[in-house]
Design a protein around this motif. Structure first.
Motif, mmCIF file in Angstrom:
data_model
loop_
_atom_site.group_PDB
_atom_site.id
_atom_site.type_symbol
_atom_site.label_atom_id
_atom_site.label_comp_id
_atom_site.label_asym_id
_atom_site.label_seq_id
_atom_site.Cartn_x
_atom_site.Cartn_y
_atom_site.Cartn_z
ATOM 1 N N THR A 9 -21.765 -23.522 -8.464
ATOM 2 C CA THR A 9 -21.362 -24.917 -8.280
ATOM 3 C C THR A 9 -22.096 -25.524 -7.090
ATOM 4 O O THR A 9 -21.843 -26.664 -6.735
ATOM 5 N N SER A 11 -25.380 -26.841 -4.707
ATOM 6 C CA SER A 11 -26.321 -27.924 -5.005
ATOM 7 C C SER A 11 -27.524 -27.425 -5.801
ATOM 8 O O SER A 11 -28.055 -28.158 -6.641
ATOM 9 N N THR A 32 -18.091 -18.582 -9.541
ATOM 10 C CA THR A 32 -17.508 -19.652 -8.745
ATOM 11 C C THR A 32 -16.151 -19.221 -8.207
ATOM 12 O O THR A 32 -15.461 -18.416 -8.833
ATOM 13 N N ASN A 33 -15.785 -19.794 -7.066
ATOM 14 C CA ASN A 33 -14.461 -19.517 -6.494
ATOM 15 C C ASN A 33 -13.346 -20.034 -7.380
ATOM 16 O O ASN A 33 -12.269 -19.468 -7.427
HETATM 17 N N1 LIG Z 1 -35.481 -24.837 3.012
HETATM 18 C C1 LIG Z 1 -34.227 -25.159 3.152
HETATM 19 O O1 LIG Z 1 -33.875 -26.239 3.620
HETATM 20 C C2 LIG Z 1 -33.278 -24.153 2.689
HETATM 21 C C3 LIG Z 1 -33.747 -22.982 2.164
HETATM 22 C C4 LIG Z 1 -32.858 -22.082 1.688
HETATM 23 C C5 LIG Z 1 -31.523 -22.343 1.761
HETATM 24 N N2 LIG Z 1 -31.092 -23.488 2.283
HETATM 25 C C6 LIG Z 1 -29.630 -23.725 2.332
HETATM 26 O O2 LIG Z 1 -29.137 -23.150 1.186
HETATM 27 C C7 LIG Z 1 -27.949 -23.779 0.819
HETATM 28 C C8 LIG Z 1 -28.046 -24.073 -0.657
HETATM 29 O O3 LIG Z 1 -26.920 -24.788 -1.010
HETATM 30 P P1 LIG Z 1 -26.162 -24.560 -2.355
HETATM 31 O O4 LIG Z 1 -25.124 -25.622 -2.355
HETATM 32 O O5 LIG Z 1 -27.075 -24.451 -3.487
HETATM 33 O O6 LIG Z 1 -25.497 -23.117 -2.238
HETATM 34 P P2 LIG Z 1 -24.485 -22.508 -1.245
HETATM 35 O O7 LIG Z 1 -24.373 -23.239 0.046
HETATM 36 O O8 LIG Z 1 -24.841 -21.072 -1.205
HETATM 37 O O9 LIG Z 1 -23.068 -22.709 -1.956
HETATM 38 C C9 LIG Z 1 -22.856 -22.224 -3.249
HETATM 39 C C10 LIG Z 1 -21.391 -22.090 -3.518
HETATM 40 O O10 LIG Z 1 -20.824 -21.041 -2.752
HETATM 41 C C11 LIG Z 1 -19.466 -21.345 -2.460
HETATM 42 N N3 LIG Z 1 -19.300 -21.417 -1.007
HETATM 43 C C12 LIG Z 1 -20.159 -21.916 -0.097
HETATM 44 N N4 LIG Z 1 -19.663 -21.785 1.135
HETATM 45 C C13 LIG Z 1 -18.460 -21.180 1.017
HETATM 46 C C14 LIG Z 1 -17.454 -20.747 1.930
HETATM 47 N N5 LIG Z 1 -17.585 -20.921 3.234
HETATM 48 N N6 LIG Z 1 -16.338 -20.158 1.433
HETATM 49 C C15 LIG Z 1 -16.188 -19.975 0.124
HETATM 50 N N7 LIG Z 1 -17.109 -20.343 -0.804
HETATM 51 C C16 LIG Z 1 -18.221 -20.936 -0.356
HETATM 52 C C17 LIG Z 1 -19.172 -22.645 -3.121
HETATM 53 O O11 LIG Z 1 -18.729 -22.320 -4.440
HETATM 54 P P3 LIG Z 1 -17.369 -22.821 -5.153
HETATM 55 O O12 LIG Z 1 -17.618 -24.205 -5.640
HETATM 56 O O13 LIG Z 1 -17.243 -21.850 -6.246
HETATM 57 O O14 LIG Z 1 -16.280 -22.763 -4.117
HETATM 58 C C18 LIG Z 1 -20.535 -23.290 -3.185
HETATM 59 O O15 LIG Z 1 -20.657 -24.270 -4.180
HETATM 60 C C19 LIG Z 1 -27.819 -24.999 1.683
HETATM 61 O O16 LIG Z 1 -26.899 -24.724 2.690
HETATM 62 C C20 LIG Z 1 -29.190 -25.160 2.290
HETATM 63 O O17 LIG Z 1 -29.162 -25.715 3.552
HETATM 64 C C21 LIG Z 1 -31.942 -24.397 2.745
#
Ligand SMILES: NC(=O)c1ccc[n+]([C@@H]2O[C@H](COP(=O)([O-])OP(=O)(O)OC[C@H]3O[C@@H](n4cnc5c(N)ncnc54)[C@H](OP(=O)(O)O)[C@@H]3O)[C@@H](O)[C@H]2O)c1
Length: 267
Positions: A9, A11, A32-33
Motif C-alpha cells: 500500500t 507509494s 499489508t498491515n
Molecule cells: N531515492 C529516494 O528518495 C529513496 C530511495 C529509496 C527509498 N526511499 C524511501 O522509501 C520509501 C518508499 O515509500 P513507500 O511508501 O513505497 O514504502 P514504505 O515507506 O516502505 O511503506 C510501505 C508500507 O509499509 C507500511 N508501513 C510503513 N511504515 C510503517 C510503520 N512505521 N509501521 C507499520 N507499518 C508501516 C505501510 O503499510 P500498510 O498500509 O499496510 O500499513 C506502508 O504503506 C519512502 O520513505 C522514501 O523516502 C527513498
C-alpha cells in the motif's frame, strides 16, 4: 509463478501491484498491515503483515517465487534470510544510490544468497510535494539551493521497472540506477509546477538554517539531511541516465508530465 509485493500500500509498492496486473501477472500476493483498509484490486491475494514484523513473513512468503522488497533497513537482513529459507528465487529491491543511506538494503539482500536485482532511484518527483502547502497558501516557494540540480524520477517509472523485471525474470546481479529523463534545478521544477497550475509561483531563496526550519514543518527530522543533500548537488549535479527508457522501451516520465498529472496537490 507467485509474486509477493511487500509494502503493497506504499507509494511505490501500490504502483508495483498495478503494473504487475497491467503486464498480465495472475498470481500476485500483496503484503499489508490492514487487508480491509488496503482496498487492493480484485484478483490480488492480500495477506496481513509488514516487513517491520518479520514474524508475519513466513506465511506471506509461502510458495513465493519472486518478490518486490520495499525499503525497510531495520529488518532487511532477517526478512531476506526468511525469503531465502522460503525458497524465493529472485528479489527485486528498491534501495537508492550506491553508498547512500539505503545501501544497507542492498547489503541485506546480497547477504542472503537469493538472486537479486537492485533498483537505485535518485530523488523522487513527489518530493516536490514538500512545496504544496506553501504554493497553495502563499503562491510562493521559500526554499534554498535553488540551483541544485538533479534528475528526479516518477514513482510510476520505478514501479514499472520493478514489475517488468519481476515478470520477465533475469537481470540477476544487476544494479539499475534510475533517474528521470532530464536534469532540473529546484527553481526549474517550481517553474514547471507553475506552468501546470497556469499561474505564477515566486521562488524565494532562503539561507540554509531558515530553509531547514521551513522544511521541518513537512519533513521533520529529515529536513537538515535533505537540505544538505541539495547543497552537495550544487557541486555535483546529477545527470540523467537512460535506464528507464532502455528497460521499458518508452521514455521516462518528464517532470512537466508529472506536474500536470499531480497538479491538484498544488491547488
Ligand atoms: N531515492 C529516494 O528518495 C529513496 C530511495 C529509496 C527509498 N526511499 C524511501 O522509501 C520509501 C518508499 O515509500 P513507500 O511508501 O513505497 O514504502 P514504505 O515507506 O516502505 O511503506 C510501505 C508500507 O509499509 C507500511 N508501513 C510503513 N511504515 C510503517 C510503520 N512505521 N509501521 C507499520 N507499518 C508501516 C505501510 O503499510 P500498510 O498500509 O499496510 O500499513 C506502508 O504503506 C519512502 O520513505 C522514501 O523516502 C527513498
Amino acid at each position: 509463478m507467485k509474486i509477493l509485493v511487500t509494502g503493497a500500500t506504499g507509494s511505490v509498492g501500490r504502483l508495483v501491484v498495478d503494473e504487475l496486473l497491467a503486464l498480465g501477472a495472475t498470481d500476485v500476493r500483496a503484503l499489508t498491515n490492514n487487508p480491509v483498509k488496503a482496498a487492493l484490486p480484485d484478483g490480488v491475494e492480500v495477506v496481513e503483515g509488514y516487513l517491520g514484523r518479520p514474524e508475519t513473513l513466513p506465511a506471506a512468503l509461502d510458495g513465493v517465487e519472486r518478490m518486490y522488497l520495499a525499503p525497510l533497513i531495520r529488518t532487511v537482513h532477517e526478512v531476506c534470510r526468511l525469503a531465502a529459507a522460503a525458497g524465493v528465487r529472485h528479489i527485486v529491491d528498491m534501495a537508492g544510490m550506491k553508498g547512500d543511506h539505503w545501501q544497507a538494503i542492498e547489503d541485506g539482500v546480497e547477504a542472503c544468497g537469493v538472486p537479486w536485482t537492485h533498483l537505485e532511484p535518485g530523488e523522487f518527483m513527489p518530493n516536490a510535494d514538500i512545496w504544496a502547502g506553501q504554493i497553495a497558501s502563499t503562491g510562493m516557494v521559500r526554499d534554498c539551493y535553488g540551483d541544485a540540480t538533479n534528475a528526479p524520477i516518477a514513482l510510476e517509472d520505478i514501479a514499472a521497472v520493478a514489475a517488468r523485471i519481476l515478470v520477465d525474470g533475469g537481470h540477476h546481479g544487476r544494479s539499475y540506477e534510475l533517474t528521470g529523463p532530464e536534469s532540473l534545478s529546484r527553481r526549474e521544477r517550481v517553474r514547471l509546477i507553475a506552468e501546470a497550475l497556469g499561474r505564477e509561483i515566486t521562488y524565494v531563496e532562503l539561507p540554509r538554517d531558515q530553509a531547514i526550519e521551513q522544511l521541518a514543518l513537512v519533513m521533520g527530522e529529515y529536513a537538515e539531511w535533505y537540505v544538505d543533500g541539495q547543497a552537495q548537488l550544487l557541486e555535483h549535479p546529477q545527470r540523467p541516465v537512460p535506464t528507464v527508457a532502455e528497460l521499458l522501451g518508452r521514455p521516462a516520465t518528464t517532470f512537466a508530465e508529472w506536474a500536470r498529472r499531480h497538479v491538484d496537490s498544488f491547488r
